[in-house]
Enzyme design. Structure first.
Site, PDB file in Angstrom:
ATOM      1  N   ASP A   1       0.855  -1.178   0.000  1.00 57.17           N
ATOM      2  CA  ASP A   1       0.000   0.000   0.000  1.00 57.17           C
ATOM      3  C   ASP A   1       0.895   1.234   0.000  1.00 57.17           C
ATOM      4  O   ASP A   1       1.946   1.237   0.648  1.00 57.17           O
ATOM      5  CB  ASP A   1      -0.846   0.042   1.279  1.00 57.17           C
TER       6      ASP A   1
ATOM      7  N   HIS B   1       4.415  -7.571   0.148  1.00 62.00           N
ATOM      8  CA  HIS B   1       4.001  -8.844  -0.433  1.00 62.00           C
ATOM      9  C   HIS B   1       4.741  -9.129  -1.738  1.00 62.00           C
ATOM     10  O   HIS B   1       5.250  -8.227  -2.398  1.00 62.00           O
ATOM     11  CB  HIS B   1       2.492  -8.831  -0.691  1.00 62.00           C
TER      12      HIS B   1
ATOM     13  N   SER C   1       8.353   3.582   4.944  1.00 58.54           N
ATOM     14  CA  SER C   1       9.505   3.880   4.097  1.00 58.54           C
ATOM     15  C   SER C   1       9.159   3.653   2.641  1.00 58.54           C
ATOM     16  O   SER C   1       8.098   4.063   2.187  1.00 58.54           O
ATOM     17  CB  SER C   1      10.722   3.065   4.499  1.00 58.54           C
TER      18      SER C   1
END
Length: 283
Positions: free
Chosen positions: A90, A143, A248
């Site tokens: 995200d 992921h 980050s």
């Protein structure tokens, strides 16, 4: 003027010490401390707790435990098409495109070299890149963007400048200066790399196969070879690779000439979610 002062102060800060202190505080299991920090973060960063699998903040054992919270099941659907490369996180797709003359775009008018990013003159066949910035309010697990087998992991020590619009436009070679962890995978399109870039106040980078690696756990470049017969670490698209303890940047590098992004290359700062279609593998 304010931007320049912000950058100057970061050069003066003891990056490693600051991040270690933040890590210690964020790992505290003192209920008063961790609950206060969680409430403060939710308010400050407008965190959407409704998406979290666990919405009761008292159930999180620490602030870091809250920051690497899981999402509700099926909240981020993923394409079953093997020719679709998915977003690993995200965040905001800040830059993406073709690696030209061994250079990647950091910000408008500012480039940095692939060689400096991976700290190697052996840049293999990397041809495309995508940079995703994770803000403190975002889901912080990373992921797998495509099915693949882990072949190598490289930790590169470095600075811990904050990563945001100001630093990306002002600090030369920002992503090649900051501490980072590079994970290499063998896939149907050849070698890809998923790069975790550290930043100021990031209290740690962890992977599911190794555990906590950063910040600044090693003074020199470290390499782990997973290509031998005794290792067989495979991931399906969408599997969790690891996480940041705060926020980050993730950079993806892909090989070959058959990857086409689903966005126009003159676009940037696109809001994106984990498992969302990022690119297509063309014939």
């Amino acid at each position: 003027m304010r931007d320049n002062l912000f950058i100057y102060l970061q050069y003066l800060l003891p990056h490693a010490l600051t991040s270690r202190l933040v890590s210690k505080l964020a790992d505290s299991e003192n209920k008063i401390i961790k609950n206060h920090l969680i409430k403060l973060a939710i308010k400050k960063f407008n965190i959407n707790l409704v998406e979290a699998k666990e919405t009761d903040i008292s159930k999180y054992k620490s602030f870091n435990d809250f920051f690497i919270r899981e999402l509700k099941d099926d909240l981020r659907p993923i394409s079953n098409d093997k020719n679709v490369i998915s977003s690993p996180a995200d965040g905001v797709l800040s830059q993406f495109g073709t690696i030209t003359d061994n250079s990647l775009i950091q910000a408008k008018g500012k480039l940095f070299s692939l060689e400096s990013l991976i700290a190697s003159s052996s840049t293999t066949n990397f041809t495309k890149f995508a940079t995703i910035y994770l803000s403190p309010k975002d889901y912080h697990r990373v992921h797998m963007p495509i099915d693949g087998k882990l072949t190598k992991m490289v930790y590169i020590p470095g600075k811990l400048f904050s990563v945001n619009k100001i630093t990306t436009s002002k600090v030369d070679n920002l992503f090649a200066k900051n501490e980072r962890l590079i994970c290499y995978f063998d896939t149907i399109i050849g070698e890809i790399a998923v790069i975790f870039v550290g930043a100021l106040l990031v209290a740690g980078i962890e992977t599911v196969w190794h555990g906590k690696i950063a910040p600044n756990y090693y003074k020199d470049i470290q390499t782990w070879d997973y290509n031998s017969a005794k290792f067989n670490i495979k991931f399906n698209k969408g599997d969790i690779l690891g996480w940041f303890n705060f926020g980050s940047t993730v950079i993806i590098l892909t090989s070959g000439n058959n990857v086409s992004f689903k966005f126009e290359e003159n676009q940037n700062n696109i809001k994106i979610q984990v498992n969302q279609d990022l690119a297509l593998i063309t014939e």
